[in-house]
Each structure stands twice: as C-alpha cells, then as structure tokens.
Design a protein around this motif. Sequence first.
Motif, mmCIF file in Angstrom:
data_model
loop_
_atom_site.group_PDB
_atom_site.id
_atom_site.type_symbol
_atom_site.label_atom_id
_atom_site.label_comp_id
_atom_site.label_asym_id
_atom_site.label_seq_id
_atom_site.Cartn_x
_atom_site.Cartn_y
_atom_site.Cartn_z
ATOM 1 N N SER A 120 46.420 38.510 36.344
ATOM 2 C CA SER A 120 47.703 38.039 37.094
ATOM 3 C C SER A 120 48.096 38.359 38.613
ATOM 4 O O SER A 120 47.937 39.668 38.667
ATOM 5 N N LYS A 121 48.477 37.101 39.207
ATOM 6 C CA LYS A 121 48.572 37.458 40.511
ATOM 7 C C LYS A 121 50.180 37.490 40.902
ATOM 8 O O LYS A 121 50.628 37.341 41.677
ATOM 9 N N MET A 164 59.589 48.721 40.293
ATOM 10 C CA MET A 164 58.442 48.260 39.713
ATOM 11 C C MET A 164 57.534 48.438 40.678
ATOM 12 O O MET A 164 57.456 48.151 41.747
ATOM 13 N N LYS A 165 56.375 49.082 39.885
ATOM 14 C CA LYS A 165 55.055 49.167 40.865
ATOM 15 C C LYS A 165 54.174 47.839 40.519
ATOM 16 O O LYS A 165 53.775 47.636 39.318
ATOM 17 N N VAL A 166 53.790 47.192 41.537
ATOM 18 C CA VAL A 166 53.053 46.079 41.230
ATOM 19 C C VAL A 166 51.671 45.973 42.116
ATOM 20 O O VAL A 166 51.681 46.823 43.199
ATOM 21 N N GLU A 167 50.788 45.242 41.831
ATOM 22 C CA GLU A 167 49.707 45.096 42.651
ATOM 23 C C GLU A 167 50.028 44.361 43.930
ATOM 24 O O GLU A 167 50.909 43.469 44.023
ATOM 25 N N PRO A 168 48.969 44.829 44.898
ATOM 26 C CA PRO A 168 49.389 44.208 46.226
ATOM 27 C C PRO A 168 49.227 42.635 46.046
ATOM 28 O O PRO A 168 48.369 42.067 45.510
ATOM 29 N N GLY A 169 49.971 42.117 46.956
ATOM 30 C CA GLY A 169 49.930 40.688 46.915
ATOM 31 C C GLY A 169 50.578 39.813 45.641
ATOM 32 O O GLY A 169 50.729 38.538 45.738
ATOM 33 N N PHE A 170 51.333 40.873 44.897
ATOM 34 C CA PHE A 170 52.105 40.080 43.908
ATOM 35 C C PHE A 170 53.078 39.227 44.323
ATOM 36 O O PHE A 170 53.851 39.487 45.120
ATOM 37 N N LEU A 223 62.340 41.627 49.178
ATOM 38 C CA LEU A 223 61.037 41.585 48.229
ATOM 39 C C LEU A 223 60.030 42.330 49.001
ATOM 40 O O LEU A 223 59.211 43.042 48.381
ATOM 41 N N GLU A 224 59.762 42.001 50.147
ATOM 42 C CA GLU A 224 58.511 42.691 51.159
ATOM 43 C C GLU A 224 58.820 44.028 51.118
ATOM 44 O O GLU A 224 57.859 45.033 50.861
ATOM 45 N N ARG A 225 60.143 44.583 50.704
ATOM 46 C CA ARG A 225 60.231 46.248 50.756
ATOM 47 C C ARG A 225 59.836 46.626 49.537
ATOM 48 O O ARG A 225 59.361 47.837 49.389
ATOM 49 N N ILE A 226 59.625 45.826 48.530
ATOM 50 C CA ILE A 226 58.988 46.556 47.108
ATOM 51 C C ILE A 226 57.467 45.898 46.958
ATOM 52 O O ILE A 226 56.938 45.695 45.862
ATOM 53 N N GLY A 227 57.141 45.278 48.099
ATOM 54 C CA GLY A 227 55.651 44.875 47.956
ATOM 55 C C GLY A 227 55.430 43.356 47.076
ATOM 56 O O GLY A 227 54.342 43.233 46.461
ATOM 57 N N VAL A 228 56.652 42.713 47.195
ATOM 58 C CA VAL A 228 56.313 41.315 46.458
ATOM 59 C C VAL A 228 56.720 40.265 47.342
ATOM 60 O O VAL A 228 57.264 40.414 48.468
ATOM 61 N N LYS A 229 55.991 39.161 47.320
ATOM 62 C CA LYS A 229 55.912 38.023 48.148
ATOM 63 C C LYS A 229 56.662 36.866 47.246
ATOM 64 O O LYS A 229 56.153 36.610 45.982
ATOM 65 N N LEU A 286 52.113 43.965 31.701
ATOM 66 C CA LEU A 286 51.440 44.178 32.944
ATOM 67 C C LEU A 286 50.566 45.644 32.883
ATOM 68 O O LEU A 286 49.430 45.505 33.525
ATOM 69 N N VAL A 287 51.017 46.544 32.273
ATOM 70 C CA VAL A 287 50.289 47.989 32.194
ATOM 71 C C VAL A 287 49.113 47.666 31.236
ATOM 72 O O VAL A 287 48.140 47.875 31.712
ATOM 73 N N GLU A 288 48.948 46.940 30.168
ATOM 74 C CA GLU A 288 48.140 46.628 29.394
ATOM 75 C C GLU A 288 47.363 45.753 29.835
ATOM 76 O O GLU A 288 45.982 46.079 29.975
ATOM 77 N N HIS A 289 47.629 44.764 30.581
ATOM 78 C CA HIS A 289 46.696 43.568 31.423
ATOM 79 C C HIS A 289 45.890 44.411 32.212
ATOM 80 O O HIS A 289 44.707 44.032 32.670
ATOM 81 N N PHE A 290 46.366 45.304 33.240
ATOM 82 C CA PHE A 290 45.878 46.014 34.337
ATOM 83 C C PHE A 290 44.921 47.013 33.845
ATOM 84 O O PHE A 290 44.174 47.616 34.811
ATOM 85 N N LYS A 291 44.970 47.520 32.485
ATOM 86 C CA LYS A 291 44.118 48.779 32.093
ATOM 87 C C LYS A 291 42.899 48.202 32.141
ATOM 88 O O LYS A 291 42.085 49.139 32.431
ATOM 89 N N HIS A 292 42.361 46.926 31.675
ATOM 90 C CA HIS A 292 41.012 46.527 31.562
ATOM 91 C C HIS A 292 40.212 46.142 32.880
ATOM 92 O O HIS A 292 41.010 45.548 33.746
#
Length: 274
Positions: A53-54, A103-109, A136-142, A268-274
């Motif tokens: 998921s991006k 929320m903690k998200v992946e870079p580029g989310f 949004l930029e402050r929380i790492g989201v675009k 998201l937690v489950e998805h990025f575990k694998h």
Amino acid sequence: SLPICFIIVLLSGLLFLRKKYRHSLADDIRSGIENEEFFLVYQPVICAEDGKSKGVEALVRWQHPQMGLVRPDLFIPIAEEGKLIVPLTNYIFERALKDFADMKVEPGFRIAFNVAPEHFTQDDIESKFIHLRDSLERIGVKPLIEITERQLLTPDIFQCIESLRQLGILVAIDGFGTGQTTLSLLQTMPLDYLKIDKCFIDTIGQDSVTSHVLDTIIELSHKMNYVVVAEGVETQEQADYLTSRQVHFLQGYLFAKPMKLADLKLWLVEHFKH
Ligand code: C2E
Ligand code: CA
Ligand code: CA
C-alpha cells in the motif's frame, strides 16, 4: 379536461416535494458540517508491482441523526448544487489532518482526496491547498487530488489543475471514461494520475468493445506518462490482467474495503508486517 388537470396538480405536487426534500437535505448538510456528522473512511491503494500500500483514498460518510448512514452518491450532488461542496471539502481536509496527526506512515505515503470541479470556483483556493500540503508534509504525507469528472472539464479547471501541480500537488482525473472527457482531450490535459472507472475493470475477461476501450485508455496513458490507477478491482483475474498491462496502482475490494480510521490503523500494521 379533468384528467389532465389532475396530472398537472399531481406533477407540481411531486416537484414541490422534491424541491422541499432537496432543500431540507441541503440544510441538513450545513448543520451536519457544524455538528461534525461527517467522517472519513480510507481505502488502501496498492502498488501492482510489489503489492504494498502506497497510500489511501479518503471517502466521506455521513452519520445523519435521523436517516442513519447516508452514502456520498446521495449527498455529494446535493452539496454541489447547494454551494456546500466548498465548506464540506474544507471540513474533509481538516478531518483527515486530525485523523493522521499521530499516525506513523511509510515514507511517501499519500492521501487521495475527491474534489469536485465546483470546489475550484472558490477564491482563496490556493491558500487552502498550500495549508493542506504543508500540514500533511509535517506528518510525512503527500496529498493527491482526485478530480471527479462528471461535467466537461473546462479550460478554467485546466488552469486550476496546473496551479495545483505548481504547488507540488499531484492531480488525478477520477472515473475517466464515464464523464465527458474524450480521448483527444486526454492528450492535452496537464495531469499526473488517471483513474480508470470500475465499469471498465468489470469488463476484463469479456471480449467486449468496452474491454478494448480499456486497453486503449491504458496504452494512451502510458504514452502520456500518466500514472494509471484501476479502481473497483474485485478479482485476482482483474488484478493479474491490469498488472500485465503495467497499470501502476490497484484499488478494490480484492485488497481492502474502505475502513474506519481505527480499522485502517490495524490493517496497515498487519500489511507491513510481511
Ligand atoms: P469514487 O471516487 O469513484 O470512489 C470509488 C467508490 O467505489 C467508493 O464508493 C468506494 O467505496 C467504491 N469501491 C471501492 N472499491 C470497490 C470495489 O472493489 N467494488 C465496488 N463495488 N465498489 C468499490 P463511495 O465511498 O460510496 O463513494 C462514491 C462516490 O462519492 C465517489 O466515487 C466519489 O465520487 C464521491 N465521494 C466520496 N467521497 C467524497 C469526498 O470526500 N468528496 C467528494 N467531492 N466526493 C466524494
Ligand atoms: Ca475517487
Ligand atoms: Ca471513480
């Protein structure tokens, strides 16, 4: 004669009721914004290449005090007619900022927002989008802005798209092929993303004219260097087909349904575990 009179009276009665209903629903939307009855659900968007998921698309829901959960198909057109789409969209932006604040998200989310062309007729639109982008930029989201293509996209809207892109905000045309934008217009559009409507995805596996139109849209998008997103992907066959045609992003019930914030966090937690 009598039957005709009767029909006229009946019709005008119906028209009156329709107007009254619309009027009151518009009023309800206005008070609903004030009372925070609107909330967002989020549907993950999946990269076809790596299955990750991006980002998500934000979809609005309305918990009406009497009617219960109301679908956007019903109230968005009324909000558009009643000039309420601007305050509603601004509310949606603020709501997403609150939802993602911790929320903690992946870079580029990315968070994709649906914006009706009517929204662009407002005056201080640029400052609102700068605020959205910077917050949004402050929380790492675009942000990604999906423009819903119900009416013909006018040169004015082209201008707005261009100014959004100058702010570094990506723009997508949503539901391409169902509105009035033609293939030739597509070639002159200042655009980053193109979202192919579910009705085209549904034809995958059928040897129909529509499925050839799908291939044409994908090919043209590649030529124009648009990033292609397919919506409403429900089967593995559809996902495989689209991936083999180099469609970049997939979205649909096959991967995930739109979820409330709490469920999205778990997903998201489950998805990025694998
Ligand atoms: P859309 O932007 O084309 O959103 C896709 C719709 O398809 C969403 O319906 C979503 O829940 C649904 N969907 C996603 N994957 C699948 C699938 O695999 N199968 C099926 N059958 N459906 C799928 P939803 O949330 O009811 O939204 C309907 C429309 O309302 C949206 O269509 C959009 O045009 C509008 N809308 C929703 N939220 C907003 C908003 O915040 N602002 C504006 N202006 N319009 C919005
Ligand atoms: Ca959309
Ligand atoms: Ca769509």
